[in-house]
Design a protein around this motif. Structure first.
Motif, PDB file in Angstrom:
ATOM      1  N   GLU A  94       0.850  -1.193   0.000  1.00 49.75           N
ATOM      2  CA  GLU A  94       0.000   0.000   0.000  1.00 49.75           C
ATOM      3  C   GLU A  94       0.880   1.236   0.000  1.00 49.75           C
ATOM      4  OE1 GLU A  94      -3.161   0.017   2.995  1.00 49.75           O
ATOM      5  OE2 GLU A  94      -2.545  -2.040   3.487  1.00 49.75           O
ATOM      6  N   ILE A  95       0.438   2.259  -0.680  1.00 50.86           N
ATOM      7  CA  ILE A  95       1.066   3.581  -0.617  1.00 50.86           C
ATOM      8  C   ILE A  95       0.141   4.493   0.189  1.00 50.86           C
ATOM      9  CG2 ILE A  95       1.953   5.540  -1.927  1.00 50.86           C
ATOM     10  CD1 ILE A  95       3.501   2.964  -2.367  1.00 50.86           C
ATOM     11  N   PHE A  96       0.702   5.205   1.141  1.00 55.46           N
ATOM     12  CA  PHE A  96      -0.132   6.075   1.973  1.00 55.46           C
ATOM     13  C   PHE A  96       0.592   7.397   2.207  1.00 55.46           C
ATOM     14  CE2 PHE A  96       2.555   3.636   4.815  1.00 55.46           C
ATOM     15  CZ  PHE A  96       2.969   4.558   5.764  1.00 55.46           C
ATOM     16  N   GLU A  97      -0.142   8.381   2.645  1.00 52.15           N
ATOM     17  CA  GLU A  97       0.417   9.686   2.974  1.00 52.15           C
ATOM     18  C   GLU A  97      -0.029  10.099   4.361  1.00 52.15           C
ATOM     19  OE1 GLU A  97      -0.327  12.670   0.099  1.00 52.15           O
ATOM     20  OE2 GLU A  97       0.552  11.541  -1.576  1.00 52.15           O
ATOM     21  N   GLU A  98       0.881  10.779   5.059  1.00 52.88           N
ATOM     22  CA  GLU A  98       0.538  11.324   6.381  1.00 52.88           C
ATOM     23  C   GLU A  98       1.406  12.547   6.649  1.00 52.88           C
ATOM     24  OE1 GLU A  98       1.321   7.961   8.993  1.00 52.88           O
ATOM     25  OE2 GLU A  98       3.330   8.715   9.391  1.00 52.88           O
ATOM     26  N   ASP A  99       0.758  13.656   6.957  1.00 59.75           N
ATOM     27  CA  ASP A  99       1.451  14.907   7.274  1.00 59.75           C
ATOM     28  C   ASP A  99       2.461  15.297   6.199  1.00 59.75           C
ATOM     29  OD1 ASP A  99       0.049  14.983   9.698  1.00 59.75           O
ATOM     30  OD2 ASP A  99       1.567  13.740  10.689  1.00 59.75           O
ATOM     31  N   GLY A 100       2.110  15.059   4.944  1.00 61.35           N
ATOM     32  CA  GLY A 100       2.989  15.427   3.838  1.00 61.35           C
ATOM     33  C   GLY A 100       4.017  14.390   3.471  1.00 61.35           C
ATOM     34  N   ALA A 101       4.281  13.451   4.369  1.00 57.42           N
ATOM     35  CA  ALA A 101       5.224  12.375   4.093  1.00 57.42           C
ATOM     36  C   ALA A 101       4.514  11.260   3.325  1.00 57.42           C
ATOM     37  CB  ALA A 101       5.827  11.831   5.383  1.00 57.42           C
ATOM     38  N   THR A 102       5.275  10.416   2.654  1.00 53.33           N
ATOM     39  CA  THR A 102       4.723   9.311   1.869  1.00 53.33           C
ATOM     40  C   THR A 102       5.328   8.008   2.360  1.00 53.33           C
ATOM     41  OG1 THR A 102       4.593  10.767  -0.056  1.00 53.33           O
ATOM     42  CG2 THR A 102       4.360   8.405  -0.454  1.00 53.33           C
ATOM     43  N   GLY A 103       4.495   6.985   2.423  1.00 58.58           N
ATOM     44  CA  GLY A 103       4.974   5.706   2.918  1.00 58.58           C
ATOM     45  C   GLY A 103       4.565   4.541   2.055  1.00 58.58           C
ATOM     46  N   LEU A 104       5.320   3.454   2.192  1.00 60.67           N
ATOM     47  CA  LEU A 104       4.986   2.180   1.572  1.00 60.67           C
ATOM     48  C   LEU A 104       4.804   1.163   2.681  1.00 60.67           C
ATOM     49  CD1 LEU A 104       6.456   0.495  -1.558  1.00 60.67           C
ATOM     50  CD2 LEU A 104       6.501  -0.766   0.594  1.00 60.67           C
ATOM     51  N   ARG A 105       3.697   0.416   2.613  1.00 57.24           N
ATOM     52  CA  ARG A 105       3.379  -0.545   3.666  1.00 57.24           C
ATOM     53  C   ARG A 105       3.345  -1.956   3.069  1.00 57.24           C
ATOM     54  NH1 ARG A 105      -1.252   1.382   5.105  1.00 57.24           N
ATOM     55  NH2 ARG A 105      -0.448   2.680   6.819  1.00 57.24           N
ATOM     56  N   SER A 106       4.034  -2.887   3.708  1.00 58.58           N
ATOM     57  CA  SER A 106       4.002  -4.301   3.350  1.00 58.58           C
ATOM     58  C   SER A 106       3.724  -5.092   4.614  1.00 58.58           C
ATOM     59  CB  SER A 106       5.341  -4.738   2.743  1.00 58.58           C
ATOM     60  OG  SER A 106       5.368  -6.137   2.534  1.00 58.58           O
ATOM     61  N   GLY A 107       2.520  -5.659   4.691  1.00 63.02           N
ATOM     62  CA  GLY A 107       2.134  -6.302   5.938  1.00 63.02           C
ATOM     63  C   GLY A 107       2.104  -5.275   7.048  1.00 63.02           C
ATOM     64  N   ASP A 108       2.815  -5.555   8.135  1.00 64.70           N
ATOM     65  CA  ASP A 108       2.856  -4.622   9.261  1.00 64.70           C
ATOM     66  C   ASP A 108       4.084  -3.720   9.212  1.00 64.70           C
ATOM     67  OD1 ASP A 108       1.697  -3.638  11.670  1.00 64.70           O
ATOM     68  OD2 ASP A 108       3.208  -4.729  12.828  1.00 64.70           O
ATOM     69  N   LEU A 109       4.870  -3.817   8.144  1.00 62.69           N
ATOM     70  CA  LEU A 109       6.098  -3.028   8.032  1.00 62.69           C
ATOM     71  C   LEU A 109       5.857  -1.822   7.129  1.00 62.69           C
ATOM     72  CD1 LEU A 109       9.159  -2.799   8.649  1.00 62.69           C
ATOM     73  CD2 LEU A 109       9.561  -4.156   6.583  1.00 62.69           C
ATOM     74  N   GLU A 110       6.316  -0.649   7.569  1.00 64.28           N
ATOM     75  CA  GLU A 110       6.155   0.580   6.811  1.00 64.28           C
ATOM     76  C   GLU A 110       7.505   1.263   6.609  1.00 64.28           C
ATOM     77  OE1 GLU A 110       1.748   1.806   8.632  1.00 64.28           O
ATOM     78  OE2 GLU A 110       3.572   2.875   9.263  1.00 64.28           O
TER      79      GLU A 110
END
Length: 777
Positions: A94-110
């Motif tokens: 999953e690709i997500f955004e929070e407070d302007g930052a961008t993240g990639l999530r795989s299972g429980d690891l981000e």
């Protein structure tokens, strides 16, 4: 490699540039692509002229694993070799955004990247907690220069980078407060790696230095994650040594690739790591018995071997494998696979006699060829050897005269090499000791064009893979066994590995254990060592103590250099000790079979560091003179002539398997032990399956077995289900026993009502009726 001069300055001889600012973050098909500039860009487009700029790519090869590729100059030629990884190209993310930052999530690891325009950072999180990460001055490119330069520069110009004599990519990942680092393959120094410089470079160097036979660029920490650096070449790690609060890793070139692997427990990290790099196969039952060798430089012939084998039988010491070391070959002809006819007159007949006595036969080999042997000419004519740039075969006098190395990147060379092994298998040989493989040169040309520096470590993978796969092809799945010394990532798929050339001393016995525990922390599941030590004469005292330790390792081999390791060469009590502990190990085969299943199906080692089994016990974090053998047996070898052992037991009532004495933990214990005992402590609530009168490795592992229940009050109210196997084979039937407390009674129910077995609590034995038994506590 260290690049810093203290905290502020770059080491003299280097120029540096670091990823300073996140310039852009965008989604791509397989994850995220990040550009990070070495300078600050704040609305001034002129600041984007030139570089350096770093490209950081994030993707996932498997659930709970995030791959990071950091590049300075992209598109550089890569001739390999590459570690063979089990990558799921369709692993969800999953690709997500929070407070302007961008993240990639795989299972429980981000993995979370700072917003464009902010100072560059990359943080890894799991379970709502930050595990580790990098930030400004973490990711960098270093140019090694031959001229003076301004040491006060904070970054370098692109012309300076390209004009450097060598470039290195470097990354630093943060360490938390009280974070401990484990792994890196076989390491004979301190088990906790904090404060150490760790170089990934295989070497034929013994066990008493920082040089190793088995380098693995992988580590895990007590904070619930692991890191695998995907480079077969000479990766250099600074573990809280260059920067105290960081693990640094670097390698030559313009590209750095690593994988962050989620836990949350250390065993979970190993499960994911071995799913990625491969797991050990099932091994045949006979491999777990006692191996005896001729030793290395001792003169021996048919009569010597017969005396060894018959001497063990006459003293009622069960033997499973006999190993012929180097001198089965003719002097100056190693390794051309031809028996020395002056010493061994009828190898085929002798091997058949060994088989008649119930023994398997192993012979020593290596991947090098002496130029004295006619086989060398055959290899040269076929183009089967590693070559120099002018096309002539590489040669050295290091081990044998004019020695050449088989080029295992050449399919025809592999087939040719296996054809020589086939003749030995036709004679009846059962397995091979694949010695050496650590000394591949770096100024040569390989058949497939591989980079010779990267091939230095990877050579051993191809060597052991070639031999193991051929054995598997000839003998069938589950029957192939090696006794290998060198390894790299993925080498756990070709077991067994032993610890190499150690001295005959208590200190060397302890350093061997440290090396084994470090290897078991690095994806390997099986391990052995030279009982008695390789170099020197251990004497009766050390020999007996090493026998105890060796027969409580996953695999057990008596081996030495200039002196033999048959017990009667020391004293008659040595025979008694070897008999007792060999039969003890055979009795534990039902228990070990379950542990072997965990190795092959989960990637959890059979021989485990205390920090792996008890990651939340602070006292277990540094322990390297004791270990767990499977889930429930704690082993603390004796490392002193006076028989004194100081060992630690975690929480609960632990029982000495050999004496019945109990200790309530958590507690440090000091005791004195004779040659017939040592701390072999059983975990509270454990159910250990044994066959007490077993004298070989054959047959059903559960019929006529005894289920021993220890500290039954530790059993939960609902009891526990114990899954046991009727053999070591992959398809061996499994049997479930459900064990529970009912008042002052322990009850056990077996899923196979036809099985004959016994239930025991202490000295009390239960009667089995229709698959059920009970016994008073």
């Amino acid at each position: 490699m260290k690049f810093s001069d203290g905290y502020w300055r770059v080491r003299e001889g280097f120029t540096a540039a670091w990823a300073r600012q996140t310039y852009s973050v965008r989604r791509v098909d397989d994850g995220l692509r990040v550009l990070a500039s070495a300078g600050l860009v704040h609305g001034d487009r002129g600041a984007t002229l030139g570089g350096p700029v770093f490209t950081v790519s994030l993707s996932t090869p498997a659930e709970g694993v995030i791959r990071v590729v950091e590049e300075h100059y992209r598109g550089r030629v890569d001739n390999g070799p590459h570690f063979r990884l089990n990558v799921d190209e369709n692993a969800p993310f999953e690709i997500f955004e929070e407070d302007g930052a961008t993240g990639l999530r795989s299972g429980d690891l981000e993995a979370v990247v700072s917003a464009p325009g902010e100072i560059f950072s990359l943080d890894f999180r799991s379970g709502g907690k930050t595990l580790t990460g990098t930030s400004y001055k973490g990711l960098g490119v270093y140019g090694e220069r031959l001229r003076d330069f301004d040491r006060n520069r904070t970054h370098l110009d692109p012309e300076e980078v390209s004009g450097s004599s060598r470039n290195y990519m470097r990354e630093q990942l943060r360490l938390g407060l009280d974070e401990k680092v484990y792994g890196f393959g076989e390491r004979f120094g301190h088990f906790v790696k904090n404060g150490q410089t760790v170089e990934m470079w295989n070497s034929d160097a013994g066990t008493s230095s920082d040089a190793v036979y088995k380098e693995i660029p992988f580590y895990w920490t007590n904070k619930g994650y692991g890191v695998f650096v995907n480079h077969p070449e000479d990766v250099s790690f600074e573990v809280g040594s260059e920067t105290v609060g960081k693990v640094q890793f670097s390698t030559r070139g313009e590209r750095l690739e690593y994988y962050v692997i989620a836990g949350p427990e250390p065993k979970d990290v190993l499960r994911r790591y071995t799913a990625l790099t491969g797991r050990a196969p099932y091994l045949p039952s006979w491999s777990y018995g006692l191996w005896l060798t001729t030793s290395f430089l001792t003169d021996y012939d048919d009569d010597t071997v017969a005396g060894f084998v018959d001497g063990m039988r006459d003293r009622d010491i069960p033997l499973s494998v006999f190993h012929y070391d180097c001198y089965w070959l003719r002097p100056y002809h190693w390794c051309d696979f031809e028996w020395d006819g002056d010493m061994f007159h009828d190898p085929r007949g002798t091997i058949a006699e060994h088989h008649r006595k119930g023994l398997k036969v192993c012979v020593w080999i290596n991947p090098y060829l002496s130029s004295v042997s006619p086989l060398y000419d055959e290899a040269v004519d076929g183009g089967y050897l590693i070559r120099l740039a002018d096309g002539s075969p590489y040669a050295t006098d290091f081990w044998q005269p004019g020695m050449g190395l088989v080029d295992f990147t050449n399919p025809e060379a592999r087939e040719w090499y296996c054809s020589k092994l086939g003749k030995l298998l036709d004679m009846g040989v059962d397995c091979f000791k694949t010695d050496f493989g650590e000394s591949a040169p770096t100024d040569v040309v390989y058949h497939d064009g591989s980079d010779p520096i990267a091939m230095h470590n990877y050579y051993t993978y191809l060597y052991n893979q070639t031999v193991y796969r051929y054995l598997e092809q000839r003998q069938g799945k589950g029957e192939a066994v090696l006794f290998a010394r060198s390894a790299t990532v993925g080498g756990q798929q070709f077991p067994v590995h032993w610890g190499g050339d150690c001295e005959s001393s208590y200190a060397a016995m302890a350093e061997s254990l440290r090396g084994g525990l470090s290897l078991m922390s690095s994806g390997f599941g099986f391990w052995a060592h030279d009982i008695g030590g390789f170099e020197g004469d251990p004497g009766p005292d050390l020999y007996k103590r090493w026998v105890q330790f060796g027969l409580l390792s996953t695999h057990s081999r008596l081996h030495g250099s200039k002196t033999v390791r048959v017990p009667w060469a020391f004293d008659e009590e040595s025979c008694d000790v070897l008999r007792r502990f060999t039969k003890l190990k055979l009795s534990l085969l039902p228990y070990l079979a379950r542990g072997s299943q965990q190795v092959s199906e989960e990637g959890v080692p059979l021989m485990r560091p205390m920090a792996l089994e008890f990651p939340h016990d602070p006292a277990a974090q540094y322990l390297d003179r004791q270990y767990m053998l499977g889930d429930d047996l704690l082993v603390a070898p004796v490392f002193s002539p006076d028989g004194t052992v100081e060992y630690y037991v975690p929480e609960g009532e632990w029982t000495n398997y050999l004496t019945g004495e109990t200790v309530v933990g958590p507690k440090w214990v000091t005791g004195e032990f004779d040659y017939m005992s040592l701390p072999l402590m059983v975990r509270p609530g454990a159910v250990i399956a044994v066959q007490e009168n077993r004298n070989d490795t054959e047959g059903d592992l559960l019929d006529d077995a005894t289920l021993k229940v220890f500290s039954p009050e530790a059993l939960a109210d609902e009891g526990k289900t114990v899954v046991l196997r009727r053999g070591f084979e992959e398809d061996a039937p499994c049997v479930e026993f459900h064990v529970r407390r009912v008042g002052s009674t322990v009850e056990a129910t077996c899923s196979d009502p036809t099985l004959t077995w016994t239930l025991a609590c202490g000295e009390a034995r239960g009667v089995v009726e229709s698959g059920k038994a009970s016994v008073m506590i």
